[in-house]
Every structure is written in structure tokens, then in C-alpha cells.
Design a protein around this motif. Structure first.
Motif, PDB file in Angstrom:
ATOM      1  N   TRP A 180       0.827  -1.304   0.043  1.00 54.78           N
ATOM      2  CA  TRP A 180      -0.018   0.053  -0.194  1.00 54.78           C
ATOM      3  C   TRP A 180       0.787   1.180  -0.044  1.00 54.78           C
ATOM      4  O   TRP A 180       0.425   2.121  -0.678  1.00 54.78           O
ATOM      5  CB  TRP A 180      -1.106   0.050   1.306  1.00 54.78           C
ATOM      6  N   ASN A 181       1.703   1.168   0.823  1.00 49.69           N
ATOM      7  CA  ASN A 181       2.458   2.320   0.836  1.00 49.69           C
ATOM      8  C   ASN A 181       3.612   2.687  -0.222  1.00 49.69           C
ATOM      9  O   ASN A 181       3.767   3.935  -0.516  1.00 49.69           O
ATOM     10  CB  ASN A 181       3.544   2.446   2.350  1.00 49.69           C
ATOM     11  N   LEU A 183       2.813   1.978  -3.230  1.00 50.76           N
ATOM     12  CA  LEU A 183       1.888   2.604  -4.311  1.00 50.76           C
ATOM     13  C   LEU A 183       1.411   3.895  -3.791  1.00 50.76           C
ATOM     14  O   LEU A 183       0.993   4.732  -4.907  1.00 50.76           O
ATOM     15  CB  LEU A 183       0.650   1.621  -4.451  1.00 50.76           C
ATOM     16  N   HIS A 184       1.541   4.624  -2.637  1.00 48.81           N
ATOM     17  CA  HIS A 184       0.860   5.813  -2.238  1.00 48.81           C
ATOM     18  C   HIS A 184       1.766   6.822  -1.632  1.00 48.81           C
ATOM     19  O   HIS A 184       1.372   7.979  -1.554  1.00 48.81           O
ATOM     20  CB  HIS A 184      -0.356   5.568  -1.342  1.00 48.81           C
ATOM     21  N   ASP A 185       3.020   6.461  -1.336  1.00 50.55           N
ATOM     22  CA  ASP A 185       3.671   7.275  -0.632  1.00 50.55           C
ATOM     23  C   ASP A 185       4.538   8.216  -1.512  1.00 50.55           C
ATOM     24  O   ASP A 185       5.142   9.079  -0.908  1.00 50.55           O
ATOM     25  CB  ASP A 185       4.469   6.718   0.524  1.00 50.55           C
ATOM     26  N   GLN A 188       1.803  10.218  -6.941  1.00 55.04           N
ATOM     27  CA  GLN A 188       0.498  10.327  -7.118  1.00 55.04           C
ATOM     28  C   GLN A 188      -0.154   9.782  -8.268  1.00 55.04           C
ATOM     29  O   GLN A 188      -0.050  10.129  -9.436  1.00 55.04           O
ATOM     30  CB  GLN A 188      -0.171  11.771  -7.076  1.00 55.04           C
ATOM     31  N   LYS A 215      -7.307  -0.310  -7.476  1.00 54.85           N
ATOM     32  CA  LYS A 215      -6.995   0.999  -7.702  1.00 54.85           C
ATOM     33  C   LYS A 215      -7.323   1.462  -8.889  1.00 54.85           C
ATOM     34  O   LYS A 215      -7.418   2.725  -9.458  1.00 54.85           O
ATOM     35  CB  LYS A 215      -5.846   1.610  -6.929  1.00 54.85           C
ATOM     36  N   TYR A 217      -4.881   0.768 -11.266  1.00 57.96           N
ATOM     37  CA  TYR A 217      -3.409   0.998 -11.886  1.00 57.96           C
ATOM     38  C   TYR A 217      -3.150  -0.176 -12.635  1.00 57.96           C
ATOM     39  O   TYR A 217      -3.637  -1.225 -12.382  1.00 57.96           O
ATOM     40  CB  TYR A 217      -2.314   1.115 -10.633  1.00 57.96           C
ATOM     41  N   THR A 341      -8.433   0.430   5.875  1.00 53.80           N
ATOM     42  CA  THR A 341      -8.353   0.315   4.327  1.00 53.80           C
ATOM     43  C   THR A 341      -8.072  -1.156   3.533  1.00 53.80           C
ATOM     44  O   THR A 341      -8.723  -1.591   2.887  1.00 53.80           O
ATOM     45  CB  THR A 341      -7.546   1.498   3.564  1.00 53.80           C
TER      46      THR A 341
END
Length: 399
Positions: A180-181, A183-185, A188, A215, A217, A341
Motif C-alpha cells: 500500500w505504501n 503505491l501511495h507514498d 500520485q 485502484k 493501476y 483500508t
């Protein structure tokens, strides 16, 4: 151990399938208090042993007692025992009053990740109650044991626990959050954006595929060539992989045109690396302008080497990521939000439990016999005899 668990016997310690749902939430027979310990770093198949210790007393103020239900054996756990991992456990001299595990002869308790049930609360503990499922967030608490006394800050309550299987909950705090991190940290991303990763069949890699698919992607996933490659490719596509390539294919003439046709010429914004070495160098060349390369592992044990031209002409940014540091740097609210989440994705079938086997330590075995069993099992894991994630479970004497 629960009588509802179907069993199949193999070479000790035995491995059993685990059912879906919260079957472990019933009150099982309590196993004798035991832990998998070691006195110093070395080969896990040589230094590990099983130690029986007295039952825990009632928890002191502002602490809680927990009973471990399932504890994964991760590659990093092996590295910790070998002494080659940056996160170090603390010696424990409170297991017994004399002999191994005492103040005079302290030991390390193996394991970093695990699912536990709150069995008793000391005064002053808020936000938890007996029977709650919790997972460990403090590194190297020592999860390869039946029970422990911990601080509230060492654990996170499993959100929506009634919607998860024990295996999903037991593997909640390392691989899914890492994916998760990653892909998100750093970037964007928007629906339709592309990510390329190596080690795509690793536990984190499979989580990346599933989270990315949820998501919207798209992913290009790199794996080693192997005899069962078509089966692996099909498995990853079923998880949501857009494309699957081998490292050999990545080096072939014409592959750049093929990747451009997949992406319609759209820049790949994010690269995820857990391998290092020449394969990662080659992968990085396919990243687009202003892309980010994030390294979270080095399975090849080879250095990461990147052409200077990628930084000058493509403005590449390279990062390192460590999930343990993320937990240390983020608030409890942020941690719980992320877990909510992830558990929602799991509950909705968008993030599956890893392929796994449950390895049971028999309650009827002596410490000497159980020690031989755990050493044999770890040797099998490190030599690749287990093709799935292995999770530890301690049986009661009545099992």
C-alpha cells in the motif's frame, strides 16, 4: 489446537490447512507456555530451540497479556536470527526464574509478525477488551511463542476482525502495508497509470498487484524464468497483473517497443525494486520522465547501480523504503486508517490471503523433540522446500 481444524500429517512439525472465517476466535484449549528462542546469532537450523516457561501472571498496570494464534515465518525473521538484519531484538530474561530464559541466561524470542488474542488486561488499558484480535506493530516483539505480556503501544487492534480469516489477520502488518505504501507514498497515481516491479511473485509483489488492480493501476511484473512459468503467469494475472515478463525477456531486442505498445506510449511513473543488481538497472531504463524508483529489498544481494543519465535526462528520483520506519514515523491514527483500508480490501475479496501452510508445534512433544522439529522446518524453508508462506501454531497437550 482446535478440533475443527482438519489435519494432514507430514514430516514434523506437521502442517495443517486452516479453514476460512474466524474459527480461531472460539476459546481453544490453551497450549503450554512455550517459545522458540535462541541465545546468539547463527544458522537458524542450529541455534533455535523450544523453551517451556511458566504461565504468565496477571498483567501489570498499563500492560496486557496476549495469546498468539498464528505467527508467520518471514525471510526477514531468518535474517534477524542470522544477525544480518538491521532491526535487532532485545534479550528476554523474564521467561523463567532460572536457567535458559532467566536474567542470568537471557534469550531472544524469534518472530516479528503475528496474530494474537487479548487474554487479560491490566488496569489503565483503554480501547481494548478481552477477546480482541491484535497484531504486533513494534518490531521484534518476539511472536514465535504461545503468550506474552506487552504494552498497548506494541499492538494494533485488528479492524473488522469478524470479516477476516486468521491467516489474513496474521499477515496484515508487513506485506499488505508495504504494498500500500509503495503505491501511495511516492507518486500520485491515477487510474490507468503504469507501475513496473521486480520480484512480482514475492509476498509483497502479489499484494502490489492486487492493490494496484483494486485502484485501477496497471502493472508490468517481472519474475525469474522457471519450468512452471505459464502457471505462475496465469496465477499473477488472476490476481490482477496486467503484464508478466521474465528478466530474460526484458533484455531482448524489441522489448521496448512491446512495452510502449502496452502503455500506448504513456510514461511509467513508478518502479518497485526488491531485487537489486543488473536486473533492476535494466528495469529502471523503462521508467519515464520524473519517475520514482523505490527499493524495499535486495534479494540478489547485489548492489543497486543506476545510470547517471537516468537522473540527468529523465529526472529520476530513487528512494528506499522500510515498513518498520513507516510505523515509527506515523501516528496511531494513520496506522489504524491504513489497516482499515486494507481489511476492507480483504473483506471485499480484493486482497487475498497468501498461499500458506500451518506448521504446528505439538504440545505432547518434549522441548528437545520440538526443538529438532523447528530446526528441521526452518532448514526446509531456507532451502526452498516450502513453496508457500509458513505460519506457526502451538498445539495444546490435548491436541
Amino acid at each position: 489446537m482446535l478440533t475443527s481444524l482438519a489435519r494432514r500429517c507430514i514430516r514434523a512439525p506437521r502442517v495443517v490447512p486452516i479453514p476460512q472465517g474466524r474459527s480461531l476466535s472460539a476459546s481453544p484449549a490453551t497450549a503450554a507456555a512455550r517459545a522458540i528462542v535462541y541465545s546468539g546469532n547463527g544458522n537458524p537450523s542450529e541455534v533455535l530451540s523450544v523453551l517451556t516457561f511458566p504461565d504468565l501472571p496477571p498483567p501489570p498496570t498499563n500492560t496486557l497479556n496476549v495469546q498468539f494464534l498464528l505467527s508467520p515465518i518471514n525471510p526477514a525473521d531468518i535474517n534477524v536470527i542470522e544477525g544480518v538484519y538491521p532491526s535487532k531484538p532485545k534479550l528476554n530474561g523474564n521467561l523463567t526464574t532460572s536457567g535458559l530464559g532467566s536474567q542470568q541466561d537471557p534469550v531472544f524470542v524469534g518472530g516479528n509478525e503475528g496474530l494474537a488474542r487479548v487474554s487479560a488486561l491490566g488496569s489503565g488499558v483503554e480501547g481494548l477488551q478481552e477477546g480482541d484480535w491484535v497484531v504486533m506493530k513494534t518490531p521484534q516483539v518476539g511472536t514465535w511463542r504461545t503468550s506474552a505480556n506487552v504494552k498497548p503501544g506494541d499492538v494494533l487492534k485488528v479492524p473488522s476482525a469478524d470479516k477476516l480469516t486468521p491467516v489474513q489477520a496474521a499477515t496484515l502488518v508487513v506485506n499488505p502495508p508495504t504494498a500500500w505504501n509503495l503505491l501511495h507514498d511516492f507518486v500520485q497515481l491515477s487510474e490507468g497509470d503504469w507501475v513496473i516491479q521486480n520480484g512480482a511473485n514475492s509476498a509483497v509483489g502479489q499484494c502490489v498487484i492486487q492493490v494496484a488492480a483494486a485502484k485501477g493501476y496497471k502493472t508490468i511484473n517481472l519474475v525469474r524464468n522457471r519450468s512452471d512459468l505459464p502457471i505462475l503467469q496465469q496465477r499473477l494475472r488472476e490476481l490482477g497483473a496486467t503484464e508478466v515478463l521474465t528478466y530474460d525477456e526484458l533484455a531482448q531486442d524489441g522489448i521496448r517497443d512491446k512495452i510502449k505498445s502496452w502503455t500506448n506510449g504513456k510514461d511509467i511513473k513508478l518502479g518497485l525494486n526488491c531485487v537489486g543488481g543488473p536486473d533492476t538497472t535494466r528495469m529502471a531504463r523503462f521508467l519515464g520522465k520524473d519517475a520514482h524508483l523505490v527499493s524495499y529489498g535486495a534479494m540478489s544481494k547485489a548492489p543497486l547501480s543506476l545510470p547517471t543519465s537516468l537522473f540527468i535526462f529523465k529526472n529520476l528520483t530513487s528512494h528506499g523504503f522500510w515498513q518498520s520506519r513507516w510505523y515509527a514515523d506515523h501516528s496511531l491514527e494513520e496506522q489504524q486508517s491504513m489497516l482499515r483500508t486494507l481489511t476492507e480490501l480483504m473483506a471485499n475479496g480484493k486482497l487475498l490471503a497468501p498461499d500458506h501452510e500451518i506448521a504446528s508445534i505439538r504440545g505432547s512433544d518434549s522441548d528437545e523433540v520440538a526443538s529438532e522439529h523447528i530446526r528441521s522446518m526452518v532448514e526446509g524453508i531456507t532451502s526452498g522446500q516450502y513453496g508457500k508462506k509458513v505460519l506457526l501454531q502451538f498445539e495444546s497437550d490435548e491436541a
